[in-house]
Design an enzyme around this catalytic site. Structure first.
Site, mmCIF file in Angstrom:
data_model
loop_
_atom_site.group_PDB
_atom_site.id
_atom_site.type_symbol
_atom_site.label_atom_id
_atom_site.label_comp_id
_atom_site.label_asym_id
_atom_site.label_seq_id
_atom_site.Cartn_x
_atom_site.Cartn_y
_atom_site.Cartn_z
ATOM 1 N N HIS A 37 0.940 -1.141 0.098
ATOM 2 C CA HIS A 37 -0.005 0.112 0.023
ATOM 3 C C HIS A 37 0.913 1.185 -0.120
ATOM 4 C CE1 HIS A 37 -2.897 -2.976 2.232
ATOM 5 N NE2 HIS A 37 -3.527 -2.778 1.241
ATOM 6 N N SER A 189 -2.241 -8.226 2.815
ATOM 7 C CA SER A 189 -3.116 -8.202 4.252
ATOM 8 C C SER A 189 -3.328 -9.587 5.107
ATOM 9 C CB SER A 189 -4.358 -7.117 4.203
ATOM 10 O OG SER A 189 -4.094 -5.913 3.694
#
Ligand code: AMP
Length: 283
Positions: A37, A189
């Site tokens: 990210h 994630s």
């Protein structure tokens, strides 16, 4: 860093940035932020954008309720990470404004045909409708000049490009390369859910892609090569495909040239995906 937890505050902050002459850069995420990210945020910063990072675990893109429940969430860590990165506006859209149930329940779905049929779409019914619908709303409320997506989700990126072209969104879609751990595991994630025992097996995905990229061969031979590596690694294979990078149509053995290899597998109940470029030759 400004934080918006309300749709109108979010819309107003992005609008004020545009009025001040800034190009807004949208980085949509589901949180549990990691270096993958970060790379999207940095790309937006390099372009000079007013960076809007959204964190929203979108229930509409989860076809499996257990997967939604288990999805990692850490709002405090995400806020700290976004602030340290120098994000301009962090948006935590409330579910009640994203997909209202009352007084006018959400009734609109965005569906991108064709590109979403295979690969992730085949194994996760409804997933891409949820993604297309949420990305549309994020684009409409934010009004970005650029939006940043990772190649990690290769099919999602292709779908978003198609959707933006079809619907005439005035936004440039910027693709960012996959960020990996030093041993090759693509950051995700979901990696935090891998047990110590499962973590080495998860390397099967990047190893399968490296094996396919290592020596050009007909598409069917590359599929078999990837499947063999995945099976040796002890993961449960969902698919090991070689496709045209634009249409995502599976390649056949009469073709040659640059293609994309994509793999998906379950490791200890955690579903992981990865992809990379390969060269195919005619059989
Ligand atoms: P997610 O929070 O998993 O929905 O991902 C948000 C955005 O970050 C998507 O555009 C992803 O493709 C991108 N992304 C996730 N992991 C990586 C990675 N390892 N490298 C590059 N981009 C990533």
């Amino acid at each position: 860093m400004e934080v918006a937890t309300d749709l109108e505050a979010w819309r107003a902050a992005a609008s004020a940035a545009r009025a001040a002459g800034r190009t807004v850069g949208l980085v949509p995420t589901m949180g549990a932020l990691h270096a993958g990210h970060d790379s999207l945020v940095r790309a937006a910063q390099r372009a000079g954008d007013f960076v809007v990072l959204t964190v929203f675990v979108n229930p509409r893109q989860f076809n499996d309720p257990a997967d939604l429940r288990a999805y990692p969430r850490d709002a405090a860590a995400d806020r700290a990470r976004a602030a340290a990165l120098g994000v301009d506006l962090l948006v935590e859209p409330p579910l009640s404004q994203m997909w209202p149930a009352d007084p006018a329940p959400t009734a609109t779905t965005v569906h991108v045909a064709g590109l979403t049929d295979g690969l992730e779409g085949a194994g996760r019914p409804g997933h891409f409708d949820g993604v297309a619908s949420v990305v549309t709303k994020l684009l409409v409320v934010t009004g970005p000049g650029r939006a940043y997506f990772g190649e990690k989700d290769f099919q999602q990126l292709a779908m978003v490009r198609q959707m933006v072209a079809d619907l005439g969104f005035a936004v440039a879609i910027e693709a960012c390369p996959i960020v990996r751990e030093p041993d090759g595991l693509a950051l995700s994630s979901r990696n935090v859910r891998l047990s110590a025992a499962a973590r080495p097996r998860a390397l099967g995905l990047s190893r399968a892609l490296a094996a396919a990229a290592g020596a050009p061969a007909p598409a069917s031979a590359l599929r078999a090569r990837m499947r063999a590596v995945l099976e040796e690694s002890g993961v449960e294979v969902a698919y090991a495909e070689v496709v045209d990078p634009r249409t995502l149509r599976p390649s056949d053995d009469t073709e040659s040239g640059l293609r994309r290899a994509l793999v998906a597998a379950r490791v200890d109940g955690v579903r992981l995906i990865d992809n990379g470029p390969v060269l195919i030759t005619e059989a």
